[in-house]
Design a protein around this motif. Structure first.
Motif, PDB file in Angstrom:
ATOM      1  N   LEU A   1       7.175  23.313  -5.090  1.00 29.76           N
ATOM      2  CA  LEU A   1       7.144  22.378  -6.185  1.00 29.76           C
ATOM      3  C   LEU A   1       5.741  22.537  -6.938  1.00 29.76           C
ATOM      4  O   LEU A   1       4.976  22.238  -6.387  1.00 29.76           O
ATOM      5  CB  LEU A   1       7.543  20.958  -5.459  1.00 29.76           C
ATOM      6  CG  LEU A   1       7.415  20.122  -6.757  1.00 29.76           C
ATOM      7  CD1 LEU A   1       8.537  20.332  -7.828  1.00 29.76           C
ATOM      8  CD2 LEU A   1       7.844  18.649  -5.827  1.00 29.76           C
ATOM      9  N   ASP A   2       6.009  22.807  -8.285  1.00 26.42           N
ATOM     10  CA  ASP A   2       4.903  22.783  -9.203  1.00 26.42           C
ATOM     11  C   ASP A   2       4.557  21.386  -9.721  1.00 26.42           C
ATOM     12  O   ASP A   2       5.331  20.599 -10.092  1.00 26.42           O
ATOM     13  CB  ASP A   2       5.414  23.546 -10.545  1.00 26.42           C
ATOM     14  CG  ASP A   2       4.179  23.677 -11.525  1.00 26.42           C
ATOM     15  OD1 ASP A   2       3.148  23.075 -11.478  1.00 26.42           O
ATOM     16  OD2 ASP A   2       4.300  24.648 -12.449  1.00 26.42           O
ATOM     17  N   VAL A   3       3.405  21.011  -9.075  1.00 25.56           N
ATOM     18  CA  VAL A   3       3.039  19.495  -9.275  1.00 25.56           C
ATOM     19  C   VAL A   3       1.990  19.647 -10.448  1.00 25.56           C
ATOM     20  O   VAL A   3       0.871  18.222 -10.653  1.00 25.56           O
ATOM     21  CB  VAL A   3       2.540  18.633  -8.251  1.00 25.56           C
ATOM     22  CG1 VAL A   3       3.908  18.235  -7.679  1.00 25.56           C
ATOM     23  CG2 VAL A   3       1.545  19.213  -7.362  1.00 25.56           C
TER      24      VAL A   3
ATOM     25  N   GLU B   1       0.392  18.772 -14.195  1.00 26.61           N
ATOM     26  CA  GLU B   1       0.929  17.947 -15.240  1.00 26.61           C
ATOM     27  C   GLU B   1       2.087  18.526 -16.195  1.00 26.61           C
ATOM     28  O   GLU B   1       2.921  18.017 -16.488  1.00 26.61           O
ATOM     29  CB  GLU B   1       0.011  17.010 -16.064  1.00 26.61           C
ATOM     30  CG  GLU B   1      -0.664  16.020 -14.990  1.00 26.61           C
ATOM     31  CD  GLU B   1      -1.757  15.060 -15.857  1.00 26.61           C
ATOM     32  OE1 GLU B   1      -2.247  15.483 -16.647  1.00 26.61           O
ATOM     33  OE2 GLU B   1      -1.983  14.006 -15.207  1.00 26.61           O
ATOM     34  N   HIS B   2       1.830  19.728 -16.505  1.00 29.49           N
ATOM     35  CA  HIS B   2       2.633  20.476 -17.379  1.00 29.49           C
ATOM     36  C   HIS B   2       3.961  20.718 -16.957  1.00 29.49           C
ATOM     37  O   HIS B   2       4.862  20.863 -17.753  1.00 29.49           O
ATOM     38  CB  HIS B   2       2.048  21.711 -18.027  1.00 29.49           C
ATOM     39  CG  HIS B   2       2.059  22.961 -16.847  1.00 29.49           C
ATOM     40  ND1 HIS B   2       0.908  23.676 -16.656  1.00 29.49           N
ATOM     41  CD2 HIS B   2       3.233  23.179 -16.121  1.00 29.49           C
ATOM     42  CE1 HIS B   2       1.202  24.516 -15.504  1.00 29.49           C
ATOM     43  NE2 HIS B   2       2.638  24.476 -15.436  1.00 29.49           N
ATOM     44  N   ALA B   3       4.233  20.458 -15.632  1.00 26.97           N
ATOM     45  CA  ALA B   3       5.592  20.550 -15.096  1.00 26.97           C
ATOM     46  C   ALA B   3       6.560  19.146 -15.541  1.00 26.97           C
ATOM     47  O   ALA B   3       7.655  19.283 -15.238  1.00 26.97           O
ATOM     48  CB  ALA B   3       5.535  20.899 -13.768  1.00 26.97           C
TER      49      ALA B   3
ATOM     50  N   GLY C   1      -1.722  21.637  -8.601  1.00 28.88           N
ATOM     51  CA  GLY C   1      -1.255  22.619  -7.512  1.00 28.88           C
ATOM     52  C   GLY C   1       0.172  22.494  -7.289  1.00 28.88           C
ATOM     53  O   GLY C   1       1.045  22.195  -8.083  1.00 28.88           O
ATOM     54  N   TRP C   2       0.522  22.927  -6.050  1.00 24.05           N
ATOM     55  CA  TRP C   2       1.822  23.174  -5.643  1.00 24.05           C
ATOM     56  C   TRP C   2       2.031  22.621  -4.180  1.00 24.05           C
ATOM     57  O   TRP C   2       1.237  22.838  -3.449  1.00 24.05           O
ATOM     58  CB  TRP C   2       2.345  24.347  -5.566  1.00 24.05           C
ATOM     59  CG  TRP C   2       2.289  25.446  -7.019  1.00 24.05           C
ATOM     60  CD1 TRP C   2       0.885  25.488  -7.657  1.00 24.05           C
ATOM     61  CD2 TRP C   2       3.239  25.798  -7.701  1.00 24.05           C
ATOM     62  NE1 TRP C   2       1.508  26.030  -8.874  1.00 24.05           N
ATOM     63  CE2 TRP C   2       2.768  26.308  -8.846  1.00 24.05           C
ATOM     64  CE3 TRP C   2       4.696  25.865  -7.428  1.00 24.05           C
ATOM     65  CZ2 TRP C   2       3.609  26.864  -9.761  1.00 24.05           C
ATOM     66  CZ3 TRP C   2       5.420  26.480  -8.361  1.00 24.05           C
ATOM     67  CH2 TRP C   2       4.831  26.948  -9.582  1.00 24.05           C
ATOM     68  N   ALA C   3       3.155  22.041  -3.745  1.00 28.32           N
ATOM     69  CA  ALA C   3       3.603  21.690  -2.461  1.00 28.32           C
ATOM     70  C   ALA C   3       4.715  22.942  -2.362  1.00 28.32           C
ATOM     71  O   ALA C   3       5.501  23.523  -3.157  1.00 28.32           O
ATOM     72  CB  ALA C   3       4.373  20.512  -2.579  1.00 28.32           C
TER      73      ALA C   3
ATOM     74  N   ASN D   1       3.678  32.671  -8.756  1.00 29.71           N
ATOM     75  CA  ASN D   1       4.202  31.318  -8.229  1.00 29.71           C
ATOM     76  C   ASN D   1       5.545  30.841  -9.170  1.00 29.71           C
ATOM     77  O   ASN D   1       6.430  30.206  -8.915  1.00 29.71           O
ATOM     78  CB  ASN D   1       3.115  30.164  -8.386  1.00 29.71           C
ATOM     79  CG  ASN D   1       1.940  30.475  -7.219  1.00 29.71           C
ATOM     80  OD1 ASN D   1       2.352  31.356  -6.390  1.00 29.71           O
ATOM     81  ND2 ASN D   1       0.964  29.874  -7.472  1.00 29.71           N
ATOM     82  N   HIS D   2       5.168  30.894 -10.579  1.00 27.06           N
ATOM     83  CA  HIS D   2       6.249  30.563 -11.580  1.00 27.06           C
ATOM     84  C   HIS D   2       7.466  31.281 -11.332  1.00 27.06           C
ATOM     85  O   HIS D   2       8.719  30.825 -11.505  1.00 27.06           O
ATOM     86  CB  HIS D   2       5.919  30.521 -12.892  1.00 27.06           C
ATOM     87  CG  HIS D   2       4.671  29.317 -13.177  1.00 27.06           C
ATOM     88  ND1 HIS D   2       3.425  29.518 -13.023  1.00 27.06           N
ATOM     89  CD2 HIS D   2       5.060  27.950 -13.662  1.00 27.06           C
ATOM     90  CE1 HIS D   2       2.867  28.169 -13.246  1.00 27.06           C
ATOM     91  NE2 HIS D   2       3.964  27.421 -13.828  1.00 27.06           N
ATOM     92  N   ASP D   3       7.548  32.777 -11.090  1.00 24.28           N
ATOM     93  CA  ASP D   3       8.615  33.484 -11.015  1.00 24.28           C
ATOM     94  C   ASP D   3       9.404  32.837  -9.853  1.00 24.28           C
ATOM     95  O   ASP D   3      10.469  32.835  -9.840  1.00 24.28           O
ATOM     96  CB  ASP D   3       8.168  34.814 -10.667  1.00 24.28           C
ATOM     97  CG  ASP D   3       9.160  35.838 -10.596  1.00 24.28           C
ATOM     98  OD1 ASP D   3      10.266  35.629 -11.075  1.00 24.28           O
ATOM     99  OD2 ASP D   3       8.862  36.922  -9.894  1.00 24.28           O
TER     100      ASP D   3
ATOM    101  N   THR E   1       8.922  24.961 -22.707  1.00 23.13           N
ATOM    102  CA  THR E   1       7.335  24.967 -22.866  1.00 23.13           C
ATOM    103  C   THR E   1       6.852  25.617 -21.778  1.00 23.13           C
ATOM    104  O   THR E   1       5.937  26.740 -21.484  1.00 23.13           O
ATOM    105  CB  THR E   1       6.708  23.778 -23.165  1.00 23.13           C
ATOM    106  OG1 THR E   1       7.247  23.082 -24.158  1.00 23.13           O
ATOM    107  CG2 THR E   1       5.277  23.667 -23.193  1.00 23.13           C
ATOM    108  N   HIS E   2       7.280  25.161 -20.373  1.00 27.62           N
ATOM    109  CA  HIS E   2       6.677  25.754 -19.252  1.00 27.62           C
ATOM    110  C   HIS E   2       6.667  27.255 -18.828  1.00 27.62           C
ATOM    111  O   HIS E   2       6.053  28.081 -18.719  1.00 27.62           O
ATOM    112  CB  HIS E   2       7.478  25.090 -18.136  1.00 27.62           C
ATOM    113  CG  HIS E   2       6.933  25.035 -16.782  1.00 27.62           C
ATOM    114  ND1 HIS E   2       7.031  24.116 -15.687  1.00 27.62           N
ATOM    115  CD2 HIS E   2       5.571  25.517 -16.247  1.00 27.62           C
ATOM    116  CE1 HIS E   2       6.351  24.270 -14.574  1.00 27.62           C
ATOM    117  NE2 HIS E   2       5.418  25.135 -14.908  1.00 27.62           N
ATOM    118  N   HIS E   3       8.287  27.645 -19.571  1.00 32.32           N
ATOM    119  CA  HIS E   3       8.444  29.236 -19.389  1.00 32.32           C
ATOM    120  C   HIS E   3       7.589  29.977 -20.463  1.00 32.32           C
ATOM    121  O   HIS E   3       6.994  31.061 -20.278  1.00 32.32           O
ATOM    122  CB  HIS E   3      10.073  29.385 -19.409  1.00 32.32           C
ATOM    123  CG  HIS E   3      10.617  30.717 -19.193  1.00 32.32           C
ATOM    124  ND1 HIS E   3      11.272  31.483 -20.162  1.00 32.32           N
ATOM    125  CD2 HIS E   3      10.323  31.501 -18.074  1.00 32.32           C
ATOM    126  CE1 HIS E   3      11.584  32.643 -19.535  1.00 32.32           C
ATOM    127  NE2 HIS E   3      10.911  32.844 -18.324  1.00 32.32           N
TER     128      HIS E   3
HETATM  129 MN   MN3 Z   1       3.499  25.485 -13.965  1.00 29.13          MN
END
Ligand code: MN3
Length: 205
Positions: free
Chosen positions: A164-166, A168-170, A130-132, A81-83, A26-28
Motif C-alpha cells: 500500500l502506497d501511503v 500523499e500523492h496516492a 513510504g509504503w506498508a 514498487n508501483h509496478d 496522475t499517479h501512473h
Molecule cells: Mn506512489
C-alpha cells in the motif's frame, strides 16, 4: 534497453469510488513515469545493469555502483514498487483471501479483520512518505512491515505479496490529509486472487 512504464490492467476510473480517476491517472502517467525516466537515466551510466530485471536490480541493490546507488534506490525502487502496486489492486470484486493465503493470515494474525487492523496501523503510523507491505520472510512467515520512501522489501530478502502506497500523492486529491480513510477504502480494491498467487509463488508452491 530502457525500462518502460508498465501498462495498467484496468482503466483509470476502474477503482472508483475508492480511488478516483484523477489520482490514478496522475499517479501512473506523472509519478510512475517520472520514476521510470529517472531510473533509466541512472542506468544509462551503467548499462550492464540493464541485463537484470528491474526487480533483480533492486534485490541486489547493495551491488549497484556508488555513483548511481541513491538514484536507483529511489527511482528504481519507485519503478518496481508501483509496478507491483498496480498488480495487487483492481476493480472491486468483494472477494476475500482464500486457499493457503487465507489460512496463513488466520494462523499468523488470528483473523482477516485482525490482519487488516494491524496492516492499517502500520500504514497509518508510517511517518512521512513510504509504503506498508505484507511480505513472506526467509522462514516462509507472513510479516507486516513499513518502509520509508521507495525502499523495497526485496532488498531485505523478503518476498512482497501486498503493498500500500501511503505517499500523499496516492490519496491527497480525494482524501486530503485523511490517510486512514484512504486505507479503509483501499481494502475494497485489493486483488486478493493475485495476492494469493504471489503467496503461493513466494512459498514455491
Ligand atoms: Mn506512489
Amino acid at each position: 534497453m530502457a525500462f518502460e512504464l508498465p501498462k495498467l490492467e484496468y482503466d483509470y476510473d476502474a477503482l472508483e469510488p475508492y480511488i478516483d480517476k484523477e489520482t490514478m491517472e496522475t499517479h501512473h502517467t506523472k509519478h510512475h513515469q517520472a520514476y521510470t525516466d529517472k531510473f533509466n537515466v541512472a542506468l544509462s551510466k551503467h548499462p550492464e545493469l540493464e541485463e537484470q530485471s528491474a526487480e533483480g536490480i533492486i534485490k541486489n541493490l547493495r551491488e549497484v555502483p556508488e555513483d548511481i546507488y541513491v538514484a536507483v534506490r529511489n527511482h528504481g525502487g519507485g519503478y518496481v514498487n508501483h509496478d507491483f502496486f498496480w498488480k495487487v489492486i483492481g476493480p472491486a470484486k468483494g472477494e476475500e483471501p482464500s486457499g493457503a493465503l487465507g489460512e496463513a493470515i488466520e494462523q499468523e494474525f488470528g483473523s482477516l479483520n485482525d490482519f487488516k487492523e494491524r496492516f492499517k496501523e502500520q500504514a497509518k503510523t508510517l511517518f512521512g512518505s513510504g509504503w506498508a507491505w505484507l511480505v513472506v520472510d526467509g522462514d516462509d512467515r507472513l510479516i507486516i512491515t513499513g518502509m520509508a520512501n521507495q525502499n523495497s522489501p526485496l532488498t531485505e530478502g523478503h518476498k512482497p505479496i501486498l503493498a500500500l502506497d501511503v505517499w500523499e500523492h496516492a490519496y491527497y486529491l480525494k482524501y486530503k490529509n485523511k490517510r486512514p480513510d484512504y486505507i479503509d477504502a483501499w481494502w475494497n480494491v485489493v486483488n486478493w486472487e493475485r495476492v494469493g498467487e504471489y503467496y503461493d509463488e513466494a512459498l514455491g508452491v
